[in-house]
Design an enzyme around this catalytic site. Structure first.
Site, PDB file in Angstrom:
ATOM      1  N   LYS A   1      25.084  83.167  54.370  1.00 41.88           N
ATOM      2  CA  LYS A   1      26.119  83.824  53.551  1.00 41.88           C
ATOM      3  C   LYS A   1      25.677  83.874  52.088  1.00 41.88           C
ATOM      4  CE  LYS A   1      28.482  79.380  53.035  1.00 41.88           C
ATOM      5  NZ  LYS A   1      29.532  78.505  53.579  1.00 41.88           N
TER       6      LYS A   1
ATOM      7  N   TYR B   1      24.434  80.789  18.257  1.00 37.84           N
ATOM      8  CA  TYR B   1      25.841  81.025  17.916  1.00 37.84           C
ATOM      9  C   TYR B   1      26.531  79.741  17.481  1.00 37.84           C
ATOM     10  CZ  TYR B   1      25.953  85.674  20.104  1.00 37.84           C
ATOM     11  OH  TYR B   1      25.765  86.981  20.424  1.00 37.84           O
TER      12      TYR B   1
HETATM   13  C1  LIG Z   1      28.928  77.341  54.094  1.00 38.46           C
HETATM   14  C2  LIG Z   1      29.304  76.773  55.398  1.00 38.46           C
HETATM   15  C3  LIG Z   1      28.400  75.963  56.103  1.00 38.46           C
HETATM   16  C4  LIG Z   1      27.055  75.550  55.541  1.00 38.46           C
HETATM   17  O1  LIG Z   1      27.201  74.434  54.707  1.00 38.46           O
HETATM   18  P1  LIG Z   1      25.903  73.709  54.066  1.00 38.46           P
HETATM   19  O2  LIG Z   1      26.456  72.489  53.441  1.00 38.46           O
HETATM   20  O3  LIG Z   1      25.323  74.669  53.101  1.00 38.46           O
HETATM   21  O4  LIG Z   1      24.964  73.414  55.174  1.00 38.46           O
HETATM   22  C5  LIG Z   1      28.776  75.524  57.373  1.00 38.46           C
HETATM   23  N1  LIG Z   1      29.983  75.856  57.895  1.00 38.46           N
HETATM   24  C6  LIG Z   1      30.875  76.605  57.228  1.00 38.46           C
HETATM   25  C7  LIG Z   1      32.185  76.916  57.875  1.00 38.46           C
HETATM   26  C8  LIG Z   1      30.582  77.079  55.964  1.00 38.46           C
HETATM   27  O5  LIG Z   1      31.483  77.810  55.307  1.00 38.46           O
END
Ligand SMILES: *Cc1c(COP(=O)(O)O)cnc(C)c1O
Length: 385
Positions: free
Chosen positions: A47, A274
């Protein structure tokens, strides 16, 4: 070597980029596979562009190294994988709008389903098209987000199993706290998930693939592995916390680099940046980096450092959207357009995603996903290493 920004023109890429070492990524997957018990399926979570590293590139390496499936959160992310010709199972996590269901069917996705109305809508559609939709039932065991509460999981799973057009392929839940030392709530969630799975089995329903673990759970909760783990962060070479178990040899895959756009001397009393946040306490040598918080770098004031010639150069003043200033006084060999590392290793020094997270007041996950798309991604394949 390729870059995902797709330079169809001949313009040079800007001197700030995220280098993604696909050879190290493959090595990390090999080490994870070797560490995992036999028979445990690996689901690669890609993702958010594989946490900024490039979804298609990461997915291809994951599948090459034996990952059984890919997981994403949005329909567009799933479509990107299919458009790239990836035919492996893709599980779409999160909640779907009914209007997304036809595309899910067309793309051959596996759907996470956490409530009856969307299950019924998916069933109607699949029946009308005389097709099947694969489904994993989503159970909420304490994350308080998606899915049916654990004590009513059986009702949802029975519904999915009996609705025509749906094929129950799995059942899963998600930890809210798996990578900290205190595992008591993780065990509570594990107990709830086990009970939900047991009630489904007692009802004579085939559960399919059961999965609960993210990276933290994979490392620290082997009793919770079930049939598959869903790992996103760990293959990228970043451990989810400072206290979770380590696997020797896993190293970060992404290195954020830039070059010194300007190197010049400033005088005692000169201001930098800044808001007059820095005034030179003596004659100094200044370096200007052509990237800033508009690239996802933390907005810092006289905090943090970068690596130049394998040494740490402190950030001075307040950085801006497009620029960050550093003190090069102790690195006299530094010259304009020399390479600078902002995240990753240079010589014997390293800046980790956890270091950046501390400067930014956040977690390593947000550091990785915050690198903006205006930073080109340069993918080094295994041979280029
Ligand atoms: C993002 C996600 C993962 C992966 O988690 P990591 O800690 O990056 O391995 C697994 N399950 C769900 C439902 C997620 O949203």
């Amino acid at each position: 070597m390729s870059d995902t920004i797709g330079q169809s023109n001949n313009r040079p890429t800007r001197p700030a980029w995220l280098e993604v070492n696909l050879g190290q990524l493959a090595e990390n997957f090999r080490l994870i596979r070797a560490d995992a018990p036999d028979g445990l399926a690996i689901g690669s979570v890609v993702k958010d562009a594989a946490y900024g590293h490039g979804a298609v590139e990461v997915a291809r390496v994951a599948l090459d190294q034996g990952a059984e499936s890919l997981l994403v959160s949005n329909l567009d992310e799933a479509a990107e994988l299919r458009d790239a010709g990836i035919t492996a199972p893709v599980l779409l996590m999160g909640e779907r709008m009914e209007s997304e269901l036809p595309a899910c069917l067309e793309l051959g996705l596996t759907l996470a389903i956490g409530n009856a109305p969307i299950a019924e809508a998916a069933s109607r559609l699949a029946q009308a098209r005389e097709q099947h939709l694969r489904v994993h039932a989503k159970i909420d065991t304490g994350m308080g987000r998606y899915g049916a509460r654990w004590d009513v999981a059986l009702g949802l799973v029975e519904k999915i199993a009996t609705l025509p057009g749906l094929q129950l392929d799995g059942m899963f839940s998600h930890f809210s706290m798996s990578d900290e030392l205190d595992k008591s709530f993780a065990h509570e969630q594990l107990g709830r998930f086990r009970a939900a799975c047991a009630s489904v089995e007692q009802a004579g329903l085939a559960v399919g693939c059961r999965h609960l673990c993210n990276s933290g759970g994979f490392l620290d909760l082997p009793e919770a592995h079930f049939d598959m783990v869903r790992i996103g962060l760990l293959p990228l070479g970043v451990f989810p916390s400072q206290v979770c178990r380590r696997i020797e040899g896993i190293e970060p895959v992404g290195t954020l680099k830039t070059r010194l756009a300007v190197v010049r001397d400033i005088r005692k009393g000169d201001n930098v940046g800044y808001g007059l946040r820095y005034r030179a306490p003596g004659d100094r040598r200044l370096g200007v980096l052509p990237l800033g918080y508009g690239d996802g770098y933390p907005r810092v004031r006289n905090e943090g450092h970068v690596l130049v010639h394998g040494k740490r150069a402190p950030i001075i003043g307040a950085n801006a959207m497009d620029s960050t200033m550093v003190d090069l006084t102790d690195i006299p060999e530094a010259a304009a357009w020399d390479e600078v590392v902002l995240m990753g290793r240079q010589g014997d020094c390293e800046i980790t995603a956890h270091d950046l997270a501390a400067w930014k007041g956040t977690v390593s996950y947000e550091v990785l996903t915050a690198w903006r798309s205006r930073l080109p991604r340069i993918h080094l394949d295994a041979a280029a290493d």
